[in-house]
Each structure stands twice: as C-alpha cells, then as structure tokens.
Write a protein that holds these residues in place. Structure first.
Motif, PDB file in Angstrom:
ATOM      1  N   LEU A  21      25.553  72.144 -30.548  1.00 37.04           N
ATOM      2  CA  LEU A  21      26.998  72.264 -30.530  1.00 37.04           C
ATOM      3  C   LEU A  21      27.663  71.480 -29.413  1.00 37.04           C
ATOM      4  O   LEU A  21      28.878  71.405 -29.322  1.00 37.04           O
ATOM      5  CB  LEU A  21      27.386  73.742 -30.419  1.00 37.04           C
ATOM      6  CG  LEU A  21      26.898  74.588 -31.592  1.00 37.04           C
ATOM      7  CD1 LEU A  21      27.142  76.062 -31.324  1.00 37.04           C
ATOM      8  CD2 LEU A  21      27.580  74.185 -32.878  1.00 37.04           C
ATOM      9  N   THR A  72      33.013  77.421 -32.943  1.00 38.39           N
ATOM     10  CA  THR A  72      31.790  76.615 -32.977  1.00 38.39           C
ATOM     11  C   THR A  72      30.534  77.469 -33.061  1.00 38.39           C
ATOM     12  O   THR A  72      29.499  76.986 -33.486  1.00 38.39           O
ATOM     13  CB  THR A  72      31.659  75.743 -31.713  1.00 38.39           C
ATOM     14  OG1 THR A  72      31.620  76.596 -30.585  1.00 38.39           O
ATOM     15  CG2 THR A  72      32.792  74.762 -31.597  1.00 38.39           C
ATOM     16  N   LEU A  73      30.658  78.746 -32.658  1.00 35.08           N
ATOM     17  CA  LEU A  73      29.438  79.541 -32.560  1.00 35.08           C
ATOM     18  C   LEU A  73      28.727  79.689 -33.903  1.00 35.08           C
ATOM     19  O   LEU A  73      27.511  79.807 -33.952  1.00 35.08           O
ATOM     20  CB  LEU A  73      29.758  80.922 -31.969  1.00 35.08           C
ATOM     21  CG  LEU A  73      30.258  80.845 -30.531  1.00 35.08           C
ATOM     22  CD1 LEU A  73      30.542  82.231 -29.997  1.00 35.08           C
ATOM     23  CD2 LEU A  73      29.249  80.128 -29.640  1.00 35.08           C
ATOM     24  N   ASP A  74      29.484  79.664 -34.997  1.00 35.35           N
ATOM     25  CA  ASP A  74      28.831  79.774 -36.304  1.00 35.35           C
ATOM     26  C   ASP A  74      28.768  78.435 -37.021  1.00 35.35           C
ATOM     27  O   ASP A  74      28.511  78.363 -38.208  1.00 35.35           O
ATOM     28  CB  ASP A  74      29.586  80.780 -37.183  1.00 35.35           C
ATOM     29  CG  ASP A  74      29.180  82.197 -36.841  1.00 35.35           C
ATOM     30  OD1 ASP A  74      28.095  82.362 -36.262  1.00 35.35           O
ATOM     31  OD2 ASP A  74      29.949  83.119 -37.140  1.00 35.35           O
ATOM     32  N   MET A  75      29.061  77.373 -36.297  1.00 33.15           N
ATOM     33  CA  MET A  75      29.088  76.074 -36.957  1.00 33.15           C
ATOM     34  C   MET A  75      27.696  75.586 -37.279  1.00 33.15           C
ATOM     35  O   MET A  75      26.752  75.863 -36.554  1.00 33.15           O
ATOM     36  CB  MET A  75      29.734  75.050 -36.025  1.00 33.15           C
ATOM     37  CG  MET A  75      31.165  74.785 -36.318  1.00 33.15           C
ATOM     38  SD  MET A  75      31.690  73.508 -35.197  1.00 33.15           S
ATOM     39  CE  MET A  75      33.432  73.817 -35.213  1.00 33.15           C
ATOM     40  N   PRO A  76      27.589  74.802 -38.353  1.00 35.89           N
ATOM     41  CA  PRO A  76      26.311  74.140 -38.601  1.00 35.89           C
ATOM     42  C   PRO A  76      26.051  73.139 -37.485  1.00 35.89           C
ATOM     43  O   PRO A  76      26.985  72.542 -36.964  1.00 35.89           O
ATOM     44  CB  PRO A  76      26.538  73.410 -39.925  1.00 35.89           C
ATOM     45  CG  PRO A  76      27.931  73.633 -40.333  1.00 35.89           C
ATOM     46  CD  PRO A  76      28.622  74.459 -39.329  1.00 35.89           C
ATOM     47  N   THR A 118      33.621  80.537 -37.799  1.00 42.81           N
ATOM     48  CA  THR A 118      34.284  79.256 -38.047  1.00 42.81           C
ATOM     49  C   THR A 118      35.414  79.413 -39.058  1.00 42.81           C
ATOM     50  O   THR A 118      36.511  78.881 -38.889  1.00 42.81           O
ATOM     51  CB  THR A 118      33.257  78.246 -38.567  1.00 42.81           C
ATOM     52  OG1 THR A 118      32.122  78.308 -37.733  1.00 42.81           O
ATOM     53  CG2 THR A 118      33.825  76.860 -38.564  1.00 42.81           C
TER      54      THR A 118
END
Lengths: 118, 316, 493
Positions: free
Chosen positions: A7, B91-95, C208
């Motif tokens: 990230l 962003t924490l759950d973003m791919p 998200t």
C-alpha cells in the motif's frame, strides 16, 4: 511487511493529494490555489495509474513476445482527466487575469475587502 | 513530493510556478515507470508544458508576490486531516499494488488486452480504448477542451472582426542566435508532431499529444518573432474556425456512422471490413482531436499574450 | 434509424450545434439557430419519455460496443423525467434570452454566449442520460466549464470572483467524485452503473467502498450546494446574467440531485446507504439548517437575485430532507419538488430579469411602485412567491404536503415543524417585495419603468402558469415521481 509494501504507493499519493487540497483551501492567493488544485488532480492521476500497474507487465502496446501488460483502461481515463485538468486551469487563469484587472489584486482578502462583503 | 511541500511555504509565485513545472515532469517520469507511456507523454506536454506557460503568462499580467494571509490554518488543516484519514482508512482494504489478481485486472480489461488486436487491429491498446471502446468519453474530452477555449476567449479575447490594433507586440527578433535556432527547430517540432499524430496507433501518442506539440511550435515562433507575425501565418479567425471544425470532424464521424446504419461512433460500418472501418474511424477522430487541441491551445495562448493590446481597444 | 438513435441525438444535437454557432457568419442568426436546436432537443426528450412509458427502459450502446466494455446510454423512468425538465427549461429560457442578452452582454460576445449555453445544456443532458460512472465526470466538467464562463459574463465585477469561487469549489467537488469513482473501480473493475450495481454487493463490506461512498456523497453535495457546502451558490446566481441565473437555478442543482439519487440508490442500495452508513442522519442534519438558515439569510438580502439564491439553498434543503427519509413517500416528495422548484424558481428568476431589463439591477429599492408600472411581471413574482411559500393550489404546496406526510409516516413530527417554520420565513421575505411593489409610491426622479418586453414576459408566464397548472392537476407529476421513487427504493435492496 507485505502490507506495508502493498500500500506504500497509495499512501504517498494520499500525502500529495492532501498537500494540494490544503493549498487550495488554506491559501488566499488565487494563483496559488490553482497550483494547489493542479497538485490535487495530478495526485488523483497517480492513484489511477498506480492501480493499473501489473507486476512484470509491460506498457499496453501489443508487441511480439510480450504477454503481460499493464491495464490500459485507467490510462485512458487519466488522459481524459489530464485534459480536463488543463482546461480548468486555463479558465481559472483567465479569470485571475480579469480579476486582477478589475481589483488590482489576486489576494482573496483584499478582494472581499473591496466589495465590502463576503 | 518535496517540490509539492515547498510550494506550500514559498511566497515567490514565479518560483512556485517553476517548481510546479518540475513537479509535473517528475510525475511524468513516474508514469513511465508505471508503464503508462501515453499518460506520461501527455502529462509532460500538458502539465509541464502548457500549464506552466499559461501560469507564467498569468504572472506577467498580474503580480509576482504572494501576501501573507490573515486567517489561520487551523480549520483547513482539520478538514485536510479528516479527508486524509478517510483515504488512509480506505487503503486498508485495498487490493495490493501491482498484484495481477486485482479485480480491475480480472473484469473488463482482459478483453481490451486480449481482443483489441483482432477487433480493432491497432497495437496500442490505449488508442483502441480511447478512440473506439470509449470513444464517446473522448468526444466529451474534446468538447471540454473546446469549452475551455470558448471560456478563455469570452473572458480575455475578442471574437469576430477586430478593430485594428496599433500597439506593437513584444518580440525577441533582435536576437540573431535565437532567430536562427528557432528557424531550424520549428520544422523539426512540426515533423515530430506529425509523427506523434499518425503513429499513435503503434506507439504512444495520438491527437492530444500531437496537438499540443503543433501548438508549441507556433507558440515558440510567436514568442521569438512576436505574436503579430505569428498571427499573419495563422490568423485568430482561422484559429476560431479550426476550434469548431475539430469537434465537428469527431462528432461528424459519429453522425456518418449513424447514417450508415450503425450506432453513434460505431466505426465498423465505415468500411466493408469492420477492422478497416475501425482504422478509418480512429484515424479521423484522432485528426479531429488534433485540430481542436492545436487550435484551442493557440487561441488560449494568443488570448493571454494579446490581452494588453485587446484591453487597449476595449478601453477606447 | 432516427428513433433508434434518439438517445444519442439527445446529446449530440446540442453538442454539435455549439461549435456550429461559431461558424455561422451572421451573428443575428445565432439566436434563431440556438432556439431551433433547443426546441428540437425538447422534442426528442418528449419522444423519449413517451417511448419509455410505452416500452420500458432503453439502453443504447455507444460505438456498438456492448456494455460494460463500451459506454451505455440509459433512459429509464427517472432519467427521462429529468431530461424533460432540463430541456424544457433550456428551451423556455432561450426564448427569453434574446432581449435580456442584448441588454446585459456586449454584442461581440453574443455568439460565444449562445455557444456556451448549448454546451452547458449538452453537458447537463449528458450527465442525466449516461449509464457510465466515468462518463458522468466528463459531462459534469463540460457543463461546469461552460457554466463558469456563463456566470463570468455577468456585468458586475463580482461575477468574476463568483465564477472563480464556483470554479474552485466545483473542481474540488468533481475531483472528490473522481476519487470516489476510482475507489469503486478499484474494487469492482467496472465503470458501468448497472454492472457496478451488480458487483458492489460482493465487496460492500470493505473500508474502500465505504470511503468511496463518502467521497462521492461529499463531492456531489458540493455540486448541489447542500449547506454548509453552498458558499459558491448565492454569488454565482446573484451576479450571473439573468437568463443564466434562471437556467442554472432550475437545472444545475437538480441534475446534481439526480446524480446523488443514481449513485446512492442504484449503485449502493438503500440498505447500505441508510442502515450501514448513516446517510439519512447526515443528510437530515445538513438539510434542516439549510432550510432554516437559508430562509433567514434570504430575509436580510437587499439584492433580490441574491435573496432568491439563498431561498434556493433552503429549497434544496427540502429536497434533500425528503430523500433523507428513505421512504417511498419521502423520495416522491423530493423528486416532485425537484420538478416543481425548477418551474417556480425558473419563473421567478425570469421575472427578475424583466425588472433588471429596465432598472439595470434588481435591488429592493427598484421594486417601489412596480405593482403599477409592471403589473404583469409583479403578478408573476407574487404567484411564484406564493408557490415558494407553499400555499394550496400551487406546486409548492403539493411537494411540501408530501414531505410532511412522509415525515409523519415515520413519526418525525419535528420535521413537520421545520417545514412550517421554513414556510413562515418565506412569507416574510416575499412580503418585503410585495410591500415595496404595491404599497410604495414610485420615485419621481427614477428612470421611467415600463412593462418588460413581451418576448420576456411570455416565457416567464409559461413557467408560472405551469406551476399553477401542476398545482391543480397533480396526478401527472405525482404519478411520475411515485414511479421513480418506487424504482429507486427497489433497485438496490
């Protein structure tokens, strides 16, 4: 650790984005606001382009011997966004020039003072 | 990123604009890193080129120094922190970055990558998606450019017959070296523009980038030899007509496909072989894009550079 | 061929006409040309509405590429309704614009004005008709850029600062929307609205998507000027040319509300928006101050265009309040008010333009004695004002009635009180005008004021009469609004 690397790119983008956003809302100089707006928009572009990247992928142009490509769709969207950005910038700058001609200033405070109201 | 930060604290607007140009250029090289060559080319031409030139133009017409602002930064800082926190949260759950298993690489895009070669026959996928699959978006984009040209013209320029302007325009034509170099350079720039315009099917490039490059060649000419001379080569009226013509070429292709029995911008019907039809369609719309972009960039540039002179008429 | 391509023509016609304006050799022709185009656009939208009513939703594939790969145009019960509103107002205002523009804008800019106007119309229609999330952003920018130009054409120098402020806030809003779309795309891989609606439920529970929801909502609320994000609106409407104020107040914010409905209800669904996310509470908490503060500030305005602009902030509050209730009745009231407010506010701004035609501006002191000198214009203002207040037999009453019904349905009686107080405040600000116009003598040394030209009066009365007609014959609009509301409530269950 994977979490951090996965990230990292987006976090940088967010810091940039917020820098631009801050300039837009906190600064009183009209030209500086436009620069801030541009930084804000560019960082959104970086966000889209980042998500298009595929590990070991190549630029999305068909070439012999290459099988993995990055995703072309976000690239197309961002071409549009860049163009929209420059269009907005041009118009904003033209407005600034006219405002300067009328008020003799490009500072938000001084302009409001001259009109006597917000 | 350092450049972005320093912009917050600097007061000299000239330095800020130059820093912004650098920032754009750095972003452009970053895009190349991420395989987005078309985006990089456009960002370099538009962000680092056109935007910076226009900002400098604005500085010339206004003022260089920023004054100290009276209100404190607390409220904006709070808003920014909240927004930033929301994004970090997002962003924490973003791919993860560059993982091929991401949803966007699984849905829709594979067809562009795997089949655009057969369906459209153009190696550059960005061009196929831009001009055909999402051609309607790109038409919208050309109209946005046209709208900006129209807006700047309304605000600063003069449309239609203009009275004689007596005020001379500034030029640098007394510099011999500049003149010689410019004369040698400008044909090369135009040639490069043509290459970008028509090679967009194979490599990075296309109407937008080419349009900006064409405009840059003429702007360079105008800066060195004076706008008057440049306008004798290409007059403002012609530029305004070309602005409209470009949009009409693009939309006209769409109207023709409707008459030939297809949907709006469905290029397949343009020739017996759908792939050929796609080729013609893309070629024509890219031409339309190139014409409008060149004309609008020039129109905007002349509006800025002629402002002092036009103002002198308006005051009379 | 024509009927098959109608959805595309709806956009393409004004879009092509805008550059054509620049090519017309005789500037005098431009207005007639624009008028013809606007009427044709209106005809197309009527045809589309009847097609949708008879045969159901229409999907049109741009470039013959099937969605989700290509871009889809989608005309359904809601979008055809909004298309009709926008093109109707577009045509009426352009009929009116000739005289007003001659008076307010220098002659060498007329062509540019009409061209920008057509672009703005095309942009707004494009937002409504498209079925693609990113395409919404593109057309949003077309309409916004031309709007900034139109606002800046106002003859007061404050029009420039208003346009700049609008540009900054509008672009921030659009960029927020772009971030929201990007996050959605990241999680689903698609941009088509129908396809998104199908794929979002799988990933609904991620942070998200929640953030993307928040960004879209904030961005759209900036565009629709929901309190406290309304700061750009009063000045823009107050200093823009009269025809532009009328057009914008009747269409631009309405289209933004439509976009909100579309994203929230169709993509995310009612359950997610109102039960998982606190959408209802947040919207309600913003719309109640919008109504109360907007109306109160309106009372203190000396510039009447500015007064109506603040009243718009309050009226937008009513629409959002209806939506925030998240029930069929609430949504019906919101959508109904969207249509009704377009009629009455459009009519009122046109009437003000008639006053500005002779006096040069519309400040409270210009109203003295207008009851005698401009009886028709003043009558239009009074009827429009009654509608704003919500007196029975006007459209304003119908939508407020439904709003109160919706509130009581859920036992929110304080909301009914808010609506009532808002109406009382509207009585006060409209009374100021009536008092000045009918109970004050004309100043002797003022410029001679006559009735506005017929070409301006007729469009004004067209809208005002429509607001009376739909106040009495309510079935048609209520039916359409109810259908749309049911569709929205069912979409994302």
């Amino acid at each position: 650790m994977n979490n951090f690397l996965g990230l990292y790119n987006y976090w940088i983008v967010i810091i940039l984005m917020m820098t631009g956003f801050y300039i837009v809302i906190a600064k009183g100089n009209l030209l500086k606001k436009v620069v801030g707006l541009n930084i804000f928009q560019t960082s959104v572009i970086i966000m889209y382009v980042s998500m298009a990247k595929v590990k070991d992928g190549a630029a999305p142009i068909l070439t012999e011997g290459v099988e993995k490509f990055s995703n072309p769709l976000p690239h197309v969207l961002m071409l549009t966004a860049i163009v929209v950005g420059v269009a907005t910038t041009a118009l904003a700058l033209a407005l600034i020039v006219r405002i300067y001609e009328e008020y003799g200033s490009v500072e938000e405070d001084e302009i409001h003072e001259q009109d006597g109201s917000f | 990123m350092v450049t972005a930060f320093s912009i917050v604290f600097m007061r000299d607007l000239f330095a800020i604009v130059i820093l912004f140009g650098i920032y754009s250029l750095v972003s452009a090289s970053f895009f190349v890193n991420l395989d987005a060559v078309d985006v990089a080319l456009t960002e370099a031409a538009v962000g680092a080129g056109i935007s910076t030139v226009l900002m400098l133009g604005t500085l010339a017409l206004t003022t260089r120094r920023e004054k100290k602002s009276s209100h404190g930064p607390t409220l904006p800082l709070m808003v920014v922190t909240v927004t930033g926190a929301a994004l970090i949260f997002a962003t924490l759950d973003m791919p993860y970055f560059s993982d091929p298993a991401n949803p966007i690489h699984q849905h829709i895009a594979p067809r562009f990558i795997e089949q655009s070669g057969q369906e459209i026959g153009v190696p550059n996928m960005v061009t196929s998606v831009l001009a055909s699959y999402r051609g309607y978006d790109t038409l919208g984009e050309v109209v946005v450019i046209f709208a900006a040209g129209l807006g700047v013209l309304t605000l600063l320029g003069r449309f239609g017959k203009r009275p004689e302007i007596t005020m001379p325009s500034p030029s640098m034509s007394h510099h011999l070296i500049l003149r010689v170099i410019a004369k040698a350079l400008i044909p090369l720039i135009i040639l490069y523009g043509l290459y970008i315009q028509f090679h967009g099917d194979y490599g990075p490039g296309g109407g937008f980038q080419a349009g900006v490059i064409f405009a840059a060649a003429i702007i360079l000419y105008a800066i060195i030899f004076g706008t008057e001379k440049a306008q004798r080569v290409i007059s403002p009226t012609v530029i305004h007509i070309l602005m409209a013509v470009g949009v009409l070429i693009y939309a006209g292709v769409g109207v023709i496909t409707m008459f030939l029995g297809g949907n709006f911008l469905g290029y397949n019907v343009l020739a017996h072989d759908p792939v050929h039809g796609q080729h013609y369609g893309i070629l024509l719309v890219e031409l339309g894009v190139g014409v409008t972009v060149t004309a609008v960039m020039l129109s905007i540039f002349f509006d800025f550079s002629d402002r002092k002179r036009i103002q002198s008429i308006e005051e009379q | 061929m024509i009927s098959h391509n109608l959805p595309a023509l709806q956009i393409v016609l004004p879009l092509i006409s805008a550059p054509l304006c620049l090519l017309l050799l005789r500037p005098k022709l431009v207005w007639i040309f624009t008028l013809v185009v606007c009427l044709a656009t209106l005809g197309i939208s009527v045809e589309l509405l009847s097609l949708v009513i008879n045969t159901g939703a229409i999907s049109y594939e741009m470039g013959n590429w099937a969605p989700p790969w290509g871009i889809e145009l989608r005309v359904d019960e809601i979008s055809s309704f909004v298309l009709l509103i926008v093109s109707l107002i577009g045509a009426v205002v352009i009929l009116y614009a000739r005289k007003s523009v001659e008076r307010e804008i220098p002659p060498h800019k007329h062509t540019l004005f009409y061209s920008a106007y057509l672009l703005c119309l095309a942009g707004l229609l494009g937002i409504v008709i498209t079925g693609d999330a990113f395409n919404v952003f593109v057309f949003l920018e077309i309409s916004s850029l031309s709007t900034y130009t139109l606002v800046a054409l106002g003859n007061d120098r404050r029009a420039l600062t208003a346009a700049f402020q609008y540009l900054i806030m509008g672009t921030l809003g659009a960029t927020f929307i772009l971030i929201g779309i990007g996050l959605m795309y990241m999680m689903t891989g698609t941009l088509n609205i129908q396809d998104l609606a199908g794929r979002i439920p799988e990933v609904l529970d991620t942070r998200t998507i929640r953030a993307s929801f928040a960004f879209l909502t904030v961005g759209i609320c900036l565009k629709l000027a929901l309190f406290p994000l309304h700061l750009w609106l009063p000045n823009s409407y107050a200093y823009a040319p009269s025809a532009v104020s009328a057009f914008l107040s009747a269409t631009a914010t309405k289209v933004a509300i439509y976009v909100l409905l579309r994203f929230v209800f169709i993509i995310f669904g009612v359950t997610f928006a109102f039960e998982v996310m606190p959408m209802g509470t947040v919207l309600m908490l913003m719309s109640i101050p919008a109504i109360l503060i907007g109306s109160t500030v309106a009372i203190f305005q000396q510039n009447i265009k500015r007064m109506l602009a603040y009243s718009s902030v309050a009226q937008i509050g009513y629409m959002i309040l209806g939506i925030s209730l998240a029930s069929v009745t609430g949504l019906t009231s919101g959508i109904l008010h969207l249509f009704n407010h377009a009629l009455m506010k459009g009519g009122l701004f046109l009437a003000l333009g008639g006053i500005a035609y002779h006096t040069g501006a519309a400040r409270i002191e210009h109203f003295k004695g207008l009851g005698q000198t401009m009886p028709w214009t003043m009558a239009a203002i009074v009827v429009g004002g009654l509608s704003l207040i919500g007196v029975p037999l006007t459209v304003g009453f119908v939508s407020k009635w439904y709003l109160v019904l919706a509130a009581l349905e859920q036992g929110y009686w304080p909301i009914a009180v808010v609506v009532l107080v808002g109406s009382l405040l509207a009585v006060i600000y409209m009374w100021k005008l009536v008092e000045a116009a009918y109970f004050n003598k004309v100043d002797k040394n003022e410029v001679v004021v006559r009735e506005a030209p017929l070409q301006m009066l007729i469009p004004t009365w067209l809208l005002i009469a429509a607001s009376l007609y739909f106040g009495i014959h309510t079935e048609l609009t209520i039916d359409a609004a109810q259908k749309a509301a049911e569709l929205l409530m069912e979409a994302g269950r």
